[in-house]
Enzyme design. Structure first.
Site, PDB file in Angstrom:
ATOM      1  N   ARG A  46       0.809  -1.221   0.000  1.00 55.68           N
ATOM      2  CA  ARG A  46       0.000   0.000   0.000  1.00 55.68           C
ATOM      3  C   ARG A  46       0.846   1.276   0.000  1.00 55.68           C
ATOM      4  NH1 ARG A  46      -5.181  -1.295   3.045  1.00 55.68           N
ATOM      5  NH2 ARG A  46      -5.806  -3.218   2.011  1.00 55.68           N
ATOM      6  N   ASP A 155     -15.922  10.734  10.737  1.00 55.87           N
ATOM      7  CA  ASP A 155     -14.838   9.833  10.325  1.00 55.87           C
ATOM      8  C   ASP A 155     -13.584  10.656  10.080  1.00 55.87           C
ATOM      9  OD1 ASP A 155     -15.067   6.677   9.203  1.00 55.87           O
ATOM     10  OD2 ASP A 155     -13.233   7.768   8.642  1.00 55.87           O
TER      11      ASP A 155
HETATM   12  C1  LIG Z   1     -14.660  -0.617   9.615  1.00 55.99           C
HETATM   13  S1  LIG Z   1     -15.253   1.049   9.481  1.00 55.99           S
HETATM   14  C2  LIG Z   1     -16.748   0.927  10.440  1.00 55.99           C
HETATM   15  C3  LIG Z   1     -17.935   1.515   9.719  1.00 55.99           C
HETATM   16  C4  LIG Z   1     -19.268   1.403  10.454  1.00 55.99           C
HETATM   17  N1  LIG Z   1     -19.183   1.956  11.786  1.00 55.99           N
HETATM   18  C5  LIG Z   1     -19.738  -0.029  10.500  1.00 55.99           C
HETATM   19  O1  LIG Z   1     -19.659  -0.667  11.567  1.00 55.99           O
HETATM   20  O2  LIG Z   1     -20.185  -0.547   9.489  1.00 55.99           O
HETATM   21  C6  LIG Z   1     -14.146   1.920  10.582  1.00 55.99           C
HETATM   22  C7  LIG Z   1     -14.070   3.420  10.280  1.00 55.99           C
HETATM   23  O3  LIG Z   1     -13.448   4.076  11.384  1.00 55.99           O
HETATM   24  C8  LIG Z   1     -12.681   5.151  10.886  1.00 55.99           C
HETATM   25  N2  LIG Z   1     -11.672   5.549  11.881  1.00 55.99           N
HETATM   26  C9  LIG Z   1     -10.586   4.864  12.302  1.00 55.99           C
HETATM   27  N3  LIG Z   1      -9.895   5.581  13.209  1.00 55.99           N
HETATM   28  C10 LIG Z   1     -10.576   6.739  13.389  1.00 55.99           C
HETATM   29  C11 LIG Z   1     -10.360   7.892  14.201  1.00 55.99           C
HETATM   30  N4  LIG Z   1      -9.322   7.980  15.036  1.00 55.99           N
HETATM   31  N5  LIG Z   1     -11.258   8.894  14.125  1.00 55.99           N
HETATM   32  C12 LIG Z   1     -12.318   8.820  13.282  1.00 55.99           C
HETATM   33  N6  LIG Z   1     -12.563   7.755  12.488  1.00 55.99           N
HETATM   34  C13 LIG Z   1     -11.703   6.727  12.548  1.00 55.99           C
HETATM   35  C14 LIG Z   1     -12.072   4.608   9.601  1.00 55.99           C
HETATM   36  O4  LIG Z   1     -11.679   5.654   8.718  1.00 55.99           O
HETATM   37  C15 LIG Z   1     -13.232   3.746   9.061  1.00 55.99           C
HETATM   38  O5  LIG Z   1     -13.986   4.457   8.099  1.00 55.99           O
END
Ligand SMILES: C[S@@+](CC[C@H](N)C(=O)[O-])C[C@H]1O[C@@H](n2cnc3c(N)ncnc32)[C@H](O)[C@@H]1O
Length: 291
Positions: A46, A155
């Site tokens: 990546r 996010d």
């Molecule tokens: C796997 S997705 C979960 C999406 C949704 N909540 C679900 O359960 O379907 C995790 C998300 O958390 C976000 N994320 C990770 N670390 C974060 C942070 N410190 N602050 C805000 N968002 C974060 C990532 O960018 C990603 O879009």
């Protein structure tokens, strides 16, 4: 490879265990994500192209760039885009959504009936399916006619938020086996030659999306109080310190009696927390005590 041998331009830049650990520490320090950032294969695949684009020949140089270059914070945002998991879909974890609709929402409707205002966060909302699912469930419940409803998707990733704001989705967003799509909440559209379904205005009008790092307590404090926070499939990727910081920030942001709903494989078991457990028929959720 002998000392004098140079890597060919097409060959991947190798990464040592120390370099993996250093990058992992940088990413964790910024956004809390720790798990899934430890695979040398993933980092090489990546981030290798980014090293080359910057003219850097090792991951040690790349880490130094991230820490020290004027453009380091911008580059770090790209790293986080590349390494974080954004998987999500509509009506994910249906059993919990049933508990939300049938047990939590009536309790909140009762408690907030004087104010007729409700704010729910989808923290770590990715491309927005979770926020729109919540909004559809609010509308479907029939409990909030005439109320001021707000679903706020948060996010760290700007890319996912632009998808969320537009709100048009292909078939992979509708893969929940239990999904019974409320047709009136979607209209068919075409995006880049693909047939998609766009979330209807009625639903989009109660949703908004903001770029925010959940580790940034001051930014969370500025959002104003929430009645309920969904934070699903986010903490699972984080180390203990980040989880604690975020859960504490959620506690402070919630109104007394406000709820926290985590993903099915996440819980607060190993965390010292002020939340109380609420055992519903279908789920365990967390609540900020009323008194
Ligand atoms: C796997 S997705 C979960 C999406 C949704 N909540 C679900 O359960 O379907 C995790 C998300 O958390 C976000 N994320 C990770 N670390 C974060 C942070 N410190 N602050 C805000 N968002 C974060 C990532 O960018 C990603 O879009």
């Amino acid at each position: 490879m002998g000392d004098t041998e140079q890597p060919s331009p097409g060959a991947p830049v190798r990464i040592s265990a120390e370099e993996v650990a250093e990058l992992q520490a940088i990413v964790e320090g910024c956004c809390g994500v720790f798990h899934g950032v430890d695979s040398s294969y993933k980092l090489q695949r990546r981030l290798g192209p980014r090293l080359k684009a910057l003219g850097l020949s090792s991951f040690a140089e790349y880490s130094k760039y991230l820490r020290e270059a004027a453009d380091g914070p911008h580059e770090l945002a790209e790293v986080i885009e590349e390494l974080t998991t954004h998987e999500t879909y509509f009506f994910r974890e249906q059993f919990q959504l049933d508990a939300f609709s049938q047990e939590v929402l009536p309790a909140i409707a009762q408690r907030r009936r004087a104010a007729q205002r409700l704010t729910i966060w989808s923290a770590g909302c990715s491309t927005g399916e979770e926020a729109y699912t919540i909004a559809m469930l609010l509308l479907e419940s029939g409990l909030f006619s005439g109320w001021r409803l707000e679903v706020v998707g948060l996010d760290i990733s700007r890319k996912v938020l632009s998808t969320a704001r537009y709100g048009a989705y292909g078939s992979s967003s509708f893969r929940s086996p239990s999904i019974v799509l409320p047709g009136r909440y979607f209209t068919e559209c075409e995006v880049d030659g693909r047939t998609c379904h766009r979330v209807a205005d009625e639903v989009r009008s109660i949703c908004s999306f903001r770029q925010l790092n959940l580790l940034d307590r001051a930014a969370i404090g500025r959002l104003g109080p929430a009645d309920l926070i969904f934070c699903r499939n986010v903490l699972i990727y984080m180390g203990a310190a980040a989880r604690r910081t975020i859960v504490d920030a959620f506690y402070d942001a919630l109104v007394p009696g406000g709820y926290l709903l985590l993903g099915h494989s996440e819980n607060l078991l190993n965390l010292e927390t002020r939340f109380e457990n609420v055992h519903l028929d279908r789920d365990l959720v967390y609540r900020r005590p009323i008194a």
